[in-house]
Design a protein around this motif. Structure first.
Motif, PDB file in Angstrom:
ATOM      1  N   GLN A  57      23.780  18.071  -9.789  1.00 40.27           N
ATOM      2  CA  GLN A  57      24.422  16.785 -10.644  1.00 40.27           C
ATOM      3  C   GLN A  57      24.508  15.583  -9.763  1.00 40.27           C
ATOM      4  OE1 GLN A  57      28.138  18.415 -11.161  1.00 40.27           O
ATOM      5  NE2 GLN A  57      28.914  18.444  -8.979  1.00 40.27           N
ATOM      6  N   ASP A  86      30.778   9.972 -22.340  1.00 36.09           N
ATOM      7  CA  ASP A  86      31.378  10.986 -21.289  1.00 36.09           C
ATOM      8  C   ASP A  86      30.419  11.892 -20.525  1.00 36.09           C
ATOM      9  OD1 ASP A  86      33.058  12.266 -19.279  1.00 36.09           O
ATOM     10  OD2 ASP A  86      33.568  13.975 -20.908  1.00 36.09           O
ATOM     11  N   HIS A  88      29.335  15.068 -18.387  1.00 37.93           N
ATOM     12  CA  HIS A  88      29.987  16.171 -17.745  1.00 37.93           C
ATOM     13  C   HIS A  88      28.867  17.355 -17.377  1.00 37.93           C
ATOM     14  CE1 HIS A  88      30.933  16.588 -21.842  1.00 37.93           C
ATOM     15  NE2 HIS A  88      30.760  18.208 -21.414  1.00 37.93           N
TER      16      HIS A  88
END
Length: 464
Positions: A57, A86, A88
């Motif tokens: 990530q 957003d 994630h």
């Protein structure tokens, strides 16, 4: 039989153990093999949309940071940010799990957009212009404020005083707005708009017959504007062909400042008199010398755009009080001797001609008229002349026997004789127009020795 049975059991036990050992070895090898091929990957989502999987990530986070920095560098005149949604992650661990870092970053690049914004300045609700951010607003307003505030911060010494406060008289508001970079205004243009109110320069070429007041009336402005805008003008002199600046500035912002100036102020001392009957009237003797005091006084000066509006007295601190003087004052009247203090020779006097040059020569006294025509002795003294004197007509001269004498001319009547002592305030004659006089009045002189002095330097307020 028992032996054979026991032997068979042992053989079976050995075989079982061997089989178990083999199984353990096999399963262990398989586990190790599979464990070595377990892959950790991160499923990437933007909002609820699945983008793909990455190996780490940090790859996405680093890309986000670089992209944001790149957007800022590409848009230096505005506030710029990336709009993506957003982002994630969901962590997974699978056998030989697949991922595609480049594909995910490319997908994010495709979805990202740039949003640019600025700050709109409003003065009393009216938009002035747009700048990059609040820091740019502060820099702009500080530049304008510096014209009227010598010190950068309230409380700092500057311009001969201490700045107490500085505030805008109008309401200044800031509003965040989404804009394109080309919509940002130049700070110099905004500063000029604040200073001038957007007024365009007005010039006028002086024509024959023009004057300052005429031009002011013609354009509906004050004469002070003409003088302020054109410092080369001296007095009221202007010439045909001169180009005058008649622009009337109407600043959009006014700065109200309050400055504190401190001064040390002298406090005069008072005098207490002790009447001394054995001392000659008009004489004084100091018993205790007076001393001036000192106090610290704060003066608060209020200005708007540098122009004085009001001044008030603030705090006062006594540094040293004044010391009262004590003086003996003689009250003994000696016949024919003056006190040194002169009184007006008529009641309710109105001056018609003062001491000084008149008609090309010295006028040695002060002329006065009054509805009360009685003439009074200005101080105690002895009459040394009472009669006709060339130019003065009926005239009285009183010697005050202290170096001073007084003369009273143009009388219609003389009420004293030579050698007679007179008292201060005693009636000595009547006002007239004898001698070189054009009307009824009193000509009054004060002399020291042979010198003729200005009587107004010796007389107090006019008698009533």
């Amino acid at each position: 039989m028992d032996y054979i049975t026991s032997w068979k059991k042992n053989q079976w036990l050995v075989v079982s153990c061997c089989l178990m050992t083999v199984l353990v070895v096999v399963f262990s090898s398989v586990y190790v093999y599979m464990y070595q091929h377990i892959v950790t990957r991160y499923q990437v989502f933007v909002g609820t949309e699945h983008i793909g999987a990455v190996s780490d990530q940090a790859l996405v986070n680093d890309w986000l940071a670089r992209k944001q920095q790149q957007i800022k560098l590409q848009n230096p005149t505005v506030q710029a940010e990336m709009v993506l949604g957003d982002v994630h992650f969901v962590k997974e661990q699978e056998y030989k799990a697949a991922f595609n870092n480049e594909q995910v970053l490319a997908s994010l690049e495709k979805r990202a957009r740039v949003r640019t914004s600025g700050v709109q300045i409003q003065i009393d609700g009216v938009p002035l212009g747009i700048v990059k951010d609040e820091q740019a607003v502060n820099r702009l307003l500080d530049r304008y404020k510096s014209k009227y505030v010598p010190a950068a911060e309230a409380g700092a010494e500057g311009g001969g005083g201490q700045l107490v406060s500085a505030e805008w008289t109008q309401k200044v508001e800031l509003a965040a707005v989404e804009i394109q970079p080309e919509q940002v205004d130049e700070s110099e243009a905004l500063l000029n708009k604040i200073e001038t109110g957007g007024m365009q320069p007005i010039t006028y070429t002086v024509q024959r017959g023009d004057c300052i007041s005429c031009i002011a009336h013609k354009f509906g402005i004050s004469q002070q504007v003409i003088y302020s805008n054109n410092p080369s003008i001296k007095s009221t002199v202007i010439r045909v062909g001169d180009v005058l600046d008649l622009t009337v500035m109407k600043p959009l912002l006014s700065l109200k400042t309050v400055e504190k100036h401190n001064e040390s102020v002298e406090i005069p001392f008072t005098t207490a008199y002790i009447e001394e009957p054995e001392m000659k009237a008009g004489s004084f003797e100091t018993v205790t010398a007076g001393e001036k005091g000192v106090k610290s006084v704060d003066y608060l000066t209020t200005k708007i755009n540098g122009e004085l509006i009001s001044e008030s007295v603030g705090a006062e601190i006594m540094i040293q009080p004044a010391k009262q003087a004590v003086v003996k004052k003689g009250t003994k009247v000696i016949p024919g001797v003056g006190t040194g203090s002169f009184a007006w020779p008529v009641f309710q006097a109105q001056l018609t001609s003062e001491f000084g040059q008149r008609w090309g020569r010295l006028h040695p006294g002060t002329d006065m008229v009054s509805e009360q025509t009685g003439i009074l002795a200005s101080d105690h003294g002895k009459t040394v002349f009472a009669g006709w004197k060339s130019g003065y007509g009926n005239c009285i001269i009183i010697d005050h026997q202290n170096g001073y004498s007084t003369l009273y001319g143009h009388l219609s009547k003389i009420s004293v004789t030579e050698g007679e002592n007179v008292q201060k305030g005693e009636k000595i004659g009547v006002m007239g127009r004898t001698g070189n006089a054009t009307g009824v009045h009193l000509h009054f002189e004060v002399r020291k020795g042979d010198s003729q002095l200005n009587p107004l330097k010796f007389l107090g307020k006019a008698a009533s």
